[in-house]
Design a protein around this motif. Structure first.
Motif, PDB file in Angstrom:
ATOM      1  N   ILE A  81       0.806  -1.290  -0.030  1.00  0.00           N
ATOM      2  CA  ILE A  81      -0.238   0.258   0.179  1.00  0.00           C
ATOM      3  C   ILE A  81       1.203   1.125  -0.252  1.00  0.00           C
ATOM      4  O   ILE A  81       2.093   1.287   0.811  1.00  0.00           O
ATOM      5  CB  ILE A  81      -0.763  -0.068   1.093  1.00  0.00           C
ATOM      6  N   ASN A  82       0.796   1.910  -0.870  1.00  0.00           N
ATOM      7  CA  ASN A  82       1.154   2.992  -0.721  1.00  0.00           C
ATOM      8  C   ASN A  82       1.228   4.034   0.784  1.00  0.00           C
ATOM      9  O   ASN A  82       0.152   4.701   1.005  1.00  0.00           O
ATOM     10  CB  ASN A  82       0.767   3.822  -2.033  1.00  0.00           C
ATOM     11  N   LEU A  83       2.500   4.698   1.069  1.00  0.00           N
ATOM     12  CA  LEU A  83       2.384   5.497   2.078  1.00  0.00           C
ATOM     13  C   LEU A  83       0.955   6.923   2.803  1.00  0.00           C
ATOM     14  O   LEU A  83       0.209   6.495   3.787  1.00  0.00           O
ATOM     15  CB  LEU A  83       3.705   6.098   3.140  1.00  0.00           C
ATOM     16  N   GLU A  84       1.059   7.679   1.079  1.00  0.00           N
ATOM     17  CA  GLU A  84       0.185   8.884   1.363  1.00  0.00           C
ATOM     18  C   GLU A  84      -0.818   7.943   1.566  1.00  0.00           C
ATOM     19  O   GLU A  84      -2.082   8.338   2.303  1.00  0.00           O
ATOM     20  CB  GLU A  84       0.807   9.113   0.529  1.00  0.00           C
ATOM     21  N   THR A  85      -1.178   7.140   0.740  1.00  0.00           N
ATOM     22  CA  THR A  85      -3.197   6.614   0.727  1.00  0.00           C
ATOM     23  C   THR A  85      -2.972   6.251   1.693  1.00  0.00           C
ATOM     24  O   THR A  85      -4.332   5.902   2.255  1.00  0.00           O
ATOM     25  CB  THR A  85      -3.260   5.703  -0.810  1.00  0.00           C
ATOM     26  N   PHE A  86      -2.196   5.076   2.392  1.00  0.00           N
ATOM     27  CA  PHE A  86      -2.675   4.662   3.758  1.00  0.00           C
ATOM     28  C   PHE A  86      -3.150   5.373   5.117  1.00  0.00           C
ATOM     29  O   PHE A  86      -4.543   5.254   5.210  1.00  0.00           O
ATOM     30  CB  PHE A  86      -1.727   3.388   4.584  1.00  0.00           C
ATOM     31  N   GLN A  87      -2.032   6.317   4.470  1.00  0.00           N
ATOM     32  CA  GLN A  87      -2.449   7.504   5.993  1.00  0.00           C
ATOM     33  C   GLN A  87      -3.551   8.385   5.092  1.00  0.00           C
ATOM     34  O   GLN A  87      -4.555   8.760   6.210  1.00  0.00           O
ATOM     35  CB  GLN A  87      -1.284   8.673   5.949  1.00  0.00           C
ATOM     36  N   LYS A  88      -4.381   8.646   4.311  1.00  0.00           N
ATOM     37  CA  LYS A  88      -5.146   9.195   4.113  1.00  0.00           C
ATOM     38  C   LYS A  88      -6.270   8.474   4.810  1.00  0.00           C
ATOM     39  O   LYS A  88      -7.477   8.639   4.948  1.00  0.00           O
ATOM     40  CB  LYS A  88      -5.638   9.247   2.168  1.00  0.00           C
ATOM     41  N   GLN A  89      -6.304   6.959   4.530  1.00  0.00           N
ATOM     42  CA  GLN A  89      -7.567   6.232   4.687  1.00  0.00           C
ATOM     43  C   GLN A  89      -8.080   6.289   6.225  1.00  0.00           C
ATOM     44  O   GLN A  89      -9.152   5.883   6.653  1.00  0.00           O
ATOM     45  CB  GLN A  89      -7.073   4.284   3.926  1.00  0.00           C
ATOM     46  N   CYS A  90      -6.802   7.055   7.265  1.00  0.00           N
ATOM     47  CA  CYS A  90      -6.702   6.229   8.469  1.00  0.00           C
ATOM     48  C   CYS A  90      -7.478   7.872   9.210  1.00  0.00           C
ATOM     49  O   CYS A  90      -8.057   7.270   9.294  1.00  0.00           O
ATOM     50  CB  CYS A  90      -5.189   5.600   8.917  1.00  0.00           C
ATOM     51  N   ALA A  91      -7.213   8.677   8.034  1.00  0.00           N
ATOM     52  CA  ALA A  91      -7.490  10.101   8.290  1.00  0.00           C
ATOM     53  C   ALA A  91      -9.289   9.538   8.326  1.00  0.00           C
ATOM     54  O   ALA A  91      -9.930  10.056   9.078  1.00  0.00           O
ATOM     55  CB  ALA A  91      -7.367  11.127   7.662  1.00  0.00           C
ATOM     56  N   GLU A  92      -9.002   8.808   7.468  1.00  0.00           N
ATOM     57  CA  GLU A  92     -11.230   8.880   6.882  1.00  0.00           C
ATOM     58  C   GLU A  92     -11.780   7.466   7.768  1.00  0.00           C
ATOM     59  O   GLU A  92     -13.079   7.751   8.226  1.00  0.00           O
ATOM     60  CB  GLU A  92     -11.242   8.326   5.468  1.00  0.00           C
ATOM     61  N   ASN A  93     -11.399   6.665   8.207  1.00  0.00           N
ATOM     62  CA  ASN A  93     -11.505   5.594   9.330  1.00  0.00           C
ATOM     63  C   ASN A  93     -10.501   5.834  10.376  1.00  0.00           C
ATOM     64  O   ASN A  93      -9.734   5.086  10.070  1.00  0.00           O
ATOM     65  CB  ASN A  93     -11.309   4.601   8.269  1.00  0.00           C
TER      66      ASN A  93
ATOM     67  N   ASN B  24     -10.963   3.779  12.776  1.00  0.00           N
ATOM     68  CA  ASN B  24     -10.690   2.634  13.617  1.00  0.00           C
ATOM     69  C   ASN B  24      -9.634   1.723  12.777  1.00  0.00           C
ATOM     70  O   ASN B  24      -8.961   1.155  13.442  1.00  0.00           O
ATOM     71  CB  ASN B  24     -11.977   1.271  12.769  1.00  0.00           C
ATOM     72  N   PHE B  25      -8.492   2.608  11.882  1.00  0.00           N
ATOM     73  CA  PHE B  25      -7.405   1.604  11.185  1.00  0.00           C
ATOM     74  C   PHE B  25      -6.309   2.127  12.136  1.00  0.00           C
ATOM     75  O   PHE B  25      -5.232   1.255  12.322  1.00  0.00           O
ATOM     76  CB  PHE B  25      -7.396   2.061   9.735  1.00  0.00           C
ATOM     77  N   TYR B  26      -6.566   3.149  12.291  1.00  0.00           N
ATOM     78  CA  TYR B  26      -4.986   3.176  13.568  1.00  0.00           C
ATOM     79  C   TYR B  26      -4.990   3.164  15.038  1.00  0.00           C
ATOM     80  O   TYR B  26      -4.784   2.367  15.223  1.00  0.00           O
ATOM     81  CB  TYR B  26      -5.574   4.652  14.354  1.00  0.00           C
ATOM     82  N   GLN B  27      -6.622   1.860  15.485  1.00  0.00           N
ATOM     83  CA  GLN B  27      -6.253   0.718  16.408  1.00  0.00           C
ATOM     84  C   GLN B  27      -5.897   0.007  16.116  1.00  0.00           C
ATOM     85  O   GLN B  27      -5.165  -0.775  16.818  1.00  0.00           O
ATOM     86  CB  GLN B  27      -7.830   1.561  16.824  1.00  0.00           C
ATOM     87  N   GLN B  28      -6.508  -0.660  14.937  1.00  0.00           N
ATOM     88  CA  GLN B  28      -5.744  -1.853  14.259  1.00  0.00           C
ATOM     89  C   GLN B  28      -3.648  -1.529  14.811  1.00  0.00           C
ATOM     90  O   GLN B  28      -3.144  -2.485  14.559  1.00  0.00           O
ATOM     91  CB  GLN B  28      -6.305  -2.204  13.116  1.00  0.00           C
ATOM     92  N   LEU B  29      -3.792  -1.116  14.211  1.00  0.00           N
ATOM     93  CA  LEU B  29      -2.059  -0.580  14.055  1.00  0.00           C
ATOM     94  C   LEU B  29      -1.391  -0.472  14.767  1.00  0.00           C
ATOM     95  O   LEU B  29      -0.775  -0.405  15.427  1.00  0.00           O
ATOM     96  CB  LEU B  29      -1.893   1.063  13.128  1.00  0.00           C
ATOM     97  N   ILE B  30      -2.029   0.434  16.152  1.00  0.00           N
ATOM     98  CA  ILE B  30      -1.785   0.724  17.424  1.00  0.00           C
ATOM     99  C   ILE B  30      -1.714  -1.143  18.884  1.00  0.00           C
ATOM    100  O   ILE B  30      -1.080  -1.153  18.937  1.00  0.00           O
ATOM    101  CB  ILE B  30      -2.540   1.913  18.428  1.00  0.00           C
ATOM    102  N   ALA B  31      -2.880  -1.358  17.467  1.00  0.00           N
ATOM    103  CA  ALA B  31      -2.645  -3.092  18.454  1.00  0.00           C
ATOM    104  C   ALA B  31      -1.778  -4.116  17.720  1.00  0.00           C
ATOM    105  O   ALA B  31      -1.096  -4.066  18.679  1.00  0.00           O
ATOM    106  CB  ALA B  31      -3.865  -3.490  18.318  1.00  0.00           C
ATOM    107  N   SER B  32      -1.878  -3.956  16.671  1.00  0.00           N
ATOM    108  CA  SER B  32      -0.068  -3.799  16.138  1.00  0.00           C
ATOM    109  C   SER B  32       1.082  -3.796  16.513  1.00  0.00           C
ATOM    110  O   SER B  32       2.106  -4.406  16.714  1.00  0.00           O
ATOM    111  CB  SER B  32      -0.326  -4.004  14.204  1.00  0.00           C
ATOM    112  N   LEU B  33       1.525  -2.446  17.005  1.00  0.00           N
ATOM    113  CA  LEU B  33       2.377  -1.933  17.355  1.00  0.00           C
ATOM    114  C   LEU B  33       2.513  -2.711  18.430  1.00  0.00           C
ATOM    115  O   LEU B  33       3.593  -3.021  18.681  1.00  0.00           O
ATOM    116  CB  LEU B  33       3.035  -0.404  17.327  1.00  0.00           C
ATOM    117  N   CYS B  34       1.559  -2.354  19.584  1.00  0.00           N
ATOM    118  CA  CYS B  34       1.304  -3.265  20.982  1.00  0.00           C
ATOM    119  C   CYS B  34       2.293  -4.678  20.778  1.00  0.00           C
ATOM    120  O   CYS B  34       2.781  -4.990  21.383  1.00  0.00           O
ATOM    121  CB  CYS B  34       0.833  -2.873  21.499  1.00  0.00           C
TER     122      CYS B  34
END
Length: 193
Positions: free
Chosen positions: A95-107, A109-119
């Motif tokens: 996934i293109n990084l800028e496209t992913f960051q845009k998706q996270c801004a719109e949703n 919940n993606f950030y929550q999944q990312l934080i869970a993965s980092l934990c």
């Protein structure tokens, strides 16, 4: 978590990798966010013990699908701290990084999944730090206790690789533990008593 990965299909590109194919090398700069959709990946570091000795690999961890791969260096645009090789045939979503960051801004919940993965990755790091202070005997016993359901399928060579030791060193510890009555072996497989 799998539902979120399915939503990412629309913004990413699927690629297939064969077993033993390299995904990235330590020191490379990430260009995309990687999501492991199927298979298993081995994360490792290469060490150069001496001038005339071939480099050795130290396995840090195995990552199973579905999971993010190296999300921290990708999002921070920092070099990969370790290398990754497919331990099985793998399907990876790039996934293109800028496209992913845009998706996270719109949703969000993606950030929550990312934080869970980092934990989860932080827990792995904590376990590696704790394990680095254990003797090989203690590492083996801990591994056996944490992997009882898989012992019937793991060879002693695979266990040695996961513990970052030589098969010969592992054999010595196995003999010692058998003498103490803590384990037994049957057809090359270890059975925890």
């Amino acid at each position: 978590m799998e539902d979120y990965f399915k939503l990412l299909y629309n913004i990413g590109y699927k690629r297939f990798f064969n077993k033993d194919e390299i995904l990235f090398f330590e020191g490379e700069t990430p260009k995309k966010l990687l999501v492991l959709l199927s298979g298993k990946v081995r994360i490792y570091k290469s060490t150069q013990p001496a001038k005339d000795i071939a480099p050795r690999e130290k396995t840090l961890h195995y990552i199973s699908a579905p999971n993010f791969l190296a999300e921290m260096p990708s999002l921070l645009k920092q070099p990969f701290p370790a290398s990754a090789v497919c331990a099985q045939d793998c399907e990876v979503l790039e996934i293109n990084l800028e496209t992913f960051q845009k998706q996270c801004a719109e949703n969000p919940n993606f950030y929550q999944q990312l934080i869970a993965s980092l934990c989860q990755k932080i827990r792995i790091l904590e376990a590696l730090i704790t394990e680095s202070h254990l003797s090989l005997k203690d590492k083996l016993m801990s591994f056996l206790q944490n992997n009882t359901q898989n012992l019937s399928t793991l060879t002693q060579r695979e266990i040695a690789k996961r513990l970052n030791t030589s098969p010969e060193s592992l054999s010595r510890i196995i003999r010692e533990l058998k003498t103490q009555g803590r384990i037994e072996t049957k057809k090359g497989k270890i059975i925890l008593k």
